[in-house]
Design an enzyme around this catalytic site. Structure first.
Site, PDB file in Angstrom:
ATOM      1  CB  SER A  11      -0.889   0.012   1.244  1.00  0.00           C
ATOM      2  OG  SER A  11      -1.366   1.335   1.461  1.00  0.00           O
ATOM      3  CG  HIS A  36      -3.832  -1.706  -1.569  1.00  0.00           C
ATOM      4  ND1 HIS A  36      -4.956  -2.432  -1.903  1.00  0.00           N
ATOM      5  CD2 HIS A  36      -4.188  -0.918  -0.525  1.00  0.00           C
ATOM      6  CE1 HIS A  36      -5.944  -2.098  -1.085  1.00  0.00           C
ATOM      7  NE2 HIS A  36      -5.513  -1.174  -0.242  1.00  0.00           N
ATOM      8  CG  ASP A  38      -5.043   2.331   0.812  1.00  0.00           C
ATOM      9  OD1 ASP A  38      -6.016   1.542   0.777  1.00  0.00           O
ATOM     10  OD2 ASP A  38      -3.897   1.993   1.184  1.00  0.00           O
ATOM     11  CG  MET A  40      -8.326   7.025   2.600  1.00  0.00           C
ATOM     12  SD  MET A  40      -7.481   6.990   4.178  1.00  0.00           S
ATOM     13  CE  MET A  40      -6.644   5.397   4.053  1.00  0.00           C
ATOM     14  CG  HIS A  69      -9.182   0.041  -0.386  1.00  0.00           C
ATOM     15  ND1 HIS A  69      -8.552  -0.148   0.834  1.00  0.00           N
ATOM     16  CD2 HIS A  69     -10.512   0.030  -0.118  1.00  0.00           C
ATOM     17  CE1 HIS A  69      -9.454  -0.256   1.778  1.00  0.00           C
ATOM     18  NE2 HIS A  69     -10.649  -0.144   1.245  1.00  0.00           N
ATOM     19  CG  MET A  71     -11.341   3.198   2.113  1.00  0.00           C
ATOM     20  SD  MET A  71      -9.763   3.155   2.991  1.00  0.00           S
ATOM     21  CE  MET A  71      -8.631   3.241   1.610  1.00  0.00           C
ATOM     22  CG  MET A 140     -11.354  -3.165   5.205  1.00  0.00           C
ATOM     23  SD  MET A 140      -9.873  -2.666   4.314  1.00  0.00           S
ATOM     24  CE  MET A 140      -9.051  -1.634   5.524  1.00  0.00           C
ATOM     25  CG  ASP A 178      -6.001  -2.956   3.248  1.00  0.00           C
ATOM     26  OD1 ASP A 178      -4.968  -2.647   3.855  1.00  0.00           O
ATOM     27  OD2 ASP A 178      -6.652  -2.146   2.544  1.00  0.00           O
TER      28      ASP A 178
HETATM   29  C1  DX5 Z   1      -6.277   1.494   5.580  1.00  0.00           C
HETATM   30  C2  DX5 Z   1      -5.828   1.171   4.190  1.00  0.00           C
HETATM   31  C3  DX5 Z   1      -4.689   0.231   4.143  1.00  0.00           C
HETATM   32  C4  DX5 Z   1      -3.436   0.723   4.804  1.00  0.00           C
HETATM   33  C5  DX5 Z   1      -2.712  -0.464   5.331  1.00  0.00           C
HETATM   34  O1  DX5 Z   1      -7.490   2.162   5.525  1.00  0.00           O
HETATM   35  O2  DX5 Z   1      -6.876   0.595   3.452  1.00  0.00           O
HETATM   36  O3  DX5 Z   1      -4.428  -0.204   2.821  1.00  0.00           O
HETATM   37  O4  DX5 Z   1      -2.579   1.417   3.939  1.00  0.00           O
HETATM   38  O5  DX5 Z   1      -1.619  -0.020   6.059  1.00  0.00           O
HETATM   39  P1  DX5 Z   1      -0.871  -0.968   7.076  1.00  0.00           P
HETATM   40  O6  DX5 Z   1      -0.335  -2.143   6.309  1.00  0.00           O
HETATM   41  O7  DX5 Z   1       0.189  -0.086   7.621  1.00  0.00           O
HETATM   42  O8  DX5 Z   1      -1.874  -1.395   8.125  1.00  0.00           O
HETATM   43 ZN    ZN Z   2      -6.390  -0.323   1.497  1.00  0.00          ZN
END
Ligand code: DX5
Ligand code: ZN
Length: 225
Positions: A11, A36, A38, A40, A69, A71, A140, A178
């Site tokens: 990620s 990956h 993310d 947000m 991903h 969010m 998750m 994840d």
């Molecule tokens: C959290 C993200 C993850 C995050 C994971 O909301 O979806 O992908 O980057 O990070 P680690 O591996 O540090 O928990």
């Molecule tokens: Zn993620």
């Protein structure tokens, strides 16, 4: 018996955003199978990260699939933008879409693989009538919004349930986990049935990405399936 193909999906949330092109090239050279990504929105989750422009910017730097991903809420408006920006897989949280089947179809019509993401408190029944449109299930193992949180062990039960659903469907569906994945728990997630492993802080907090990814693969090599 065919052995499971395991995939490591770093990620980039924990990467150095000021050097993102170099970071994704380095992590792929270190053995990453997937990037990956993310997304947000400071609405569905209490953090704000990166969007289609950044996906487009890193796309020429790597050949591996980019796994977006989402969010974000609402979901649909932004999907074609990510498809155009070079995403290969797009996943979203069922709570964030008013019409889950429509959103899955929209992702597939955009030429990407589609998946649903399950928070620690989200029931799995959202899958019941849409398995035919699913290419990835993402479990998750933290609440979404931040990197560097601790793995919630209850997620292992859900991985087991998702693995059973996938096997019963007979379809080719990736099972990704994840949140809080490290060298010392990746094997447990794999034993429960996951085949694709997101890891942010575990990889990007270390100076040698290959050393971490190799150590993760060594753990996965001990898995008996
Ligand atoms: C959290 C993200 C993850 C995050 C994971 O909301 O979806 O992908 O980057 O990070 P680690 O591996 O540090 O928990
Ligand atoms: Zn993620």
């Amino acid at each position: 018996m065919t052995m499971t193909t395991f995939r490591i999906a770093p990620s980039i949330l924990s990467a150095d955003f000021a050097r993102l092109g170099e970071e994704v090239r380095n992590v792929v050279a270190a053995g990453a199978d997937i990037i990956h990504f993310d997304v947000m929105d400071n609405h569905y989750v209490p953090n704000l990260t990166i969007g289609p422009l950044v996906c487009h910017a890193i796309r020429p730097h790597v050949q591996v699939p980019i796994d977006v991903h989402l969010m974000v809420k609402p979901v649909d408006r932004i999907i074609p933008d990510f498809a155009k920006a070079g995403a290969n897989i797009i996943t979203f949280h069922p709570e964030a879409s008013e019409h889950i089947d429509r959103t899955l179809q929209l992702i597939r019509d955009s030429g990407c693989k589609a998946g649903l993401v399950f928070n620690p408190g989200t029931p799995m029944h959202y899958l019941d009538y849409v398995m035919d449109k699913i290419d990835m299930i993402l479990i998750m193992s933290v609440n979404p919004g931040f990197g560097g949180q601790s793995f919630i062990a209850e997620a292992l039960k859900k991985i087991t349930i998702a693995r059973r659903m996938i096997d019963e469907s007979g379809r080719d569906i990736l099972l990704e986990v994840d949140g809080g994945i490290k060298v010392d728990n990746i094997r447990a997630a794999a034993e429960a049935g996951a085949d694709t492993f997101v890891a942010g802080s575990a990889i990007f907090s270390q100076p040698d990405y290959k050393e971490v990814i190799d150590a993760m693969r060594a753990e996965l090599a001990k898995v008996g399936r």
